[in-house]
Design a protein around this motif. Structure first.
Motif, short mmCIF file in Angstrom:
data_model
loop_
_atom_site.label_atom_id
_atom_site.label_comp_id
_atom_site.label_asym_id
_atom_site.label_seq_id
_atom_site.Cartn_x
_atom_site.Cartn_y
_atom_site.Cartn_z
N PHE A 146 44.81 28.12 68.39
CA PHE A 146 43.60 27.35 68.13
C PHE A 146 42.50 27.82 69.06
N ILE A 147 41.26 27.49 68.67
CA ILE A 147 40.10 27.91 69.43
C ILE A 147 39.10 26.76 69.46
N THR A 148 38.53 26.52 70.63
CA THR A 148 37.56 25.45 70.76
C THR A 148 36.18 25.93 70.28
N SER A 149 35.27 24.98 70.15
CA SER A 149 33.92 25.34 69.74
C SER A 149 33.22 26.22 70.78
N GLU A 150 33.71 26.17 72.02
CA GLU A 150 33.15 27.02 73.08
C GLU A 150 33.79 28.40 73.10
N GLY A 151 34.84 28.60 72.30
CA GLY A 151 35.45 29.92 72.21
C GLY A 151 36.71 30.12 73.04
N SER A 152 37.20 29.06 73.65
CA SER A 152 38.44 29.16 74.41
C SER A 152 39.63 29.08 73.46
N SER A 153 40.56 30.02 73.59
CA SER A 153 41.67 30.11 72.65
C SER A 153 43.02 29.91 73.33
N THR A 154 43.96 29.43 72.54
CA THR A 154 45.34 29.21 72.97
C THR A 154 46.27 29.76 71.91
N TYR A 155 47.34 30.42 72.34
CA TYR A 155 48.29 31.04 71.42
C TYR A 155 49.71 30.56 71.68
N ALA A 156 50.50 30.51 70.63
CA ALA A 156 51.93 30.31 70.79
C ALA A 156 52.52 31.57 71.41
N ASP A 157 53.57 31.38 72.21
CA ASP A 157 54.19 32.53 72.88
C ASP A 157 54.64 33.59 71.88
N ALA A 158 55.09 33.14 70.71
CA ALA A 158 55.65 34.07 69.72
C ALA A 158 54.62 35.04 69.16
N VAL A 159 53.33 34.73 69.29
CA VAL A 159 52.30 35.58 68.69
C VAL A 159 51.37 36.21 69.71
N LYS A 160 51.53 35.85 70.97
CA LYS A 160 50.65 36.41 72.00
C LYS A 160 50.71 37.93 72.01
N GLY A 161 49.53 38.54 72.09
CA GLY A 161 49.45 40.00 72.12
C GLY A 161 49.46 40.63 70.74
N ARG A 162 49.76 39.85 69.71
CA ARG A 162 49.79 40.40 68.35
C ARG A 162 48.72 39.78 67.45
N PHE A 163 48.45 38.50 67.65
CA PHE A 163 47.47 37.77 66.82
C PHE A 163 46.21 37.52 67.65
N THR A 164 45.08 37.49 66.96
CA THR A 164 43.81 37.18 67.61
C THR A 164 43.06 36.16 66.76
N ILE A 165 42.68 35.07 67.39
CA ILE A 165 41.89 34.05 66.71
C ILE A 165 40.44 34.16 67.15
N SER A 166 39.55 33.93 66.21
CA SER A 166 38.12 33.96 66.51
C SER A 166 37.41 32.99 65.57
N ARG A 167 36.16 32.70 65.88
CA ARG A 167 35.42 31.80 65.00
C ARG A 167 33.95 32.14 65.00
N ASP A 168 33.31 31.78 63.89
CA ASP A 168 31.87 31.93 63.75
C ASP A 168 31.32 30.53 63.55
N ASN A 169 30.74 29.97 64.59
CA ASN A 169 30.26 28.59 64.52
C ASN A 169 29.14 28.42 63.50
N ALA A 170 28.33 29.45 63.32
CA ALA A 170 27.23 29.35 62.35
C ALA A 170 27.76 29.23 60.93
N LYS A 171 28.94 29.78 60.69
CA LYS A 171 29.55 29.74 59.36
C LYS A 171 30.69 28.72 59.26
#
Length: 115
Positions: free
Chosen positions: A50-75
């Protein structure tokens, strides 16, 4: 009411990549965290990232280093880039959004990792 519309997913070979996106619409004033959960057959739904509106992200251990979450607040859109996919990543991936402390869910999109 809040609507979450997901896109992406599908079938990919082990080691491959896929991207998911999810756009929130409707009564989204106060949209805060956005993220992804997944549920494999016979298993409980689990957090992917998950990712906060400020852009801080948290990952499950199983996906760290393989998955990347991002967001576009304008969209009002959250993305999940999945690399080095493994068969154990196979699941229905659900978008999640929190609006004014209320949780909303997308309908889910299937990701299948298989040769």
């Amino acid at each position: 009411q809040v609507q979450l519309v997901e896109s992406g997913g599908g079938l990919v070979q082990p080691g491959g990549s896929l991207g998911l996106s999810c756009t929130a619409s409707g009564s989204i004033f106060g949209l805060n965290n956005m993220g992804w959960y997944r549920q494999a057959p016979g298993k409980q739904r689990e957090l992917v990232a998950f990712i906060t509106s400020e852009g801080s992200s948290t990952y499950a251990d199983a996906v760290k280093g393989r998955f990347t979450i991002s967001r576009d607040n304008a969209k009002n859109t959250v993305y999940l880039q999945m690399n080095s996919l493994k068969p154990e990543d196979t699941a229905v991936y659900h978008c999640h959004a929190r609006v004014m402390f209320i949780s909303y869910w997308g309908q889910g999109t299937q990701v299948t990792v298989s040769s």
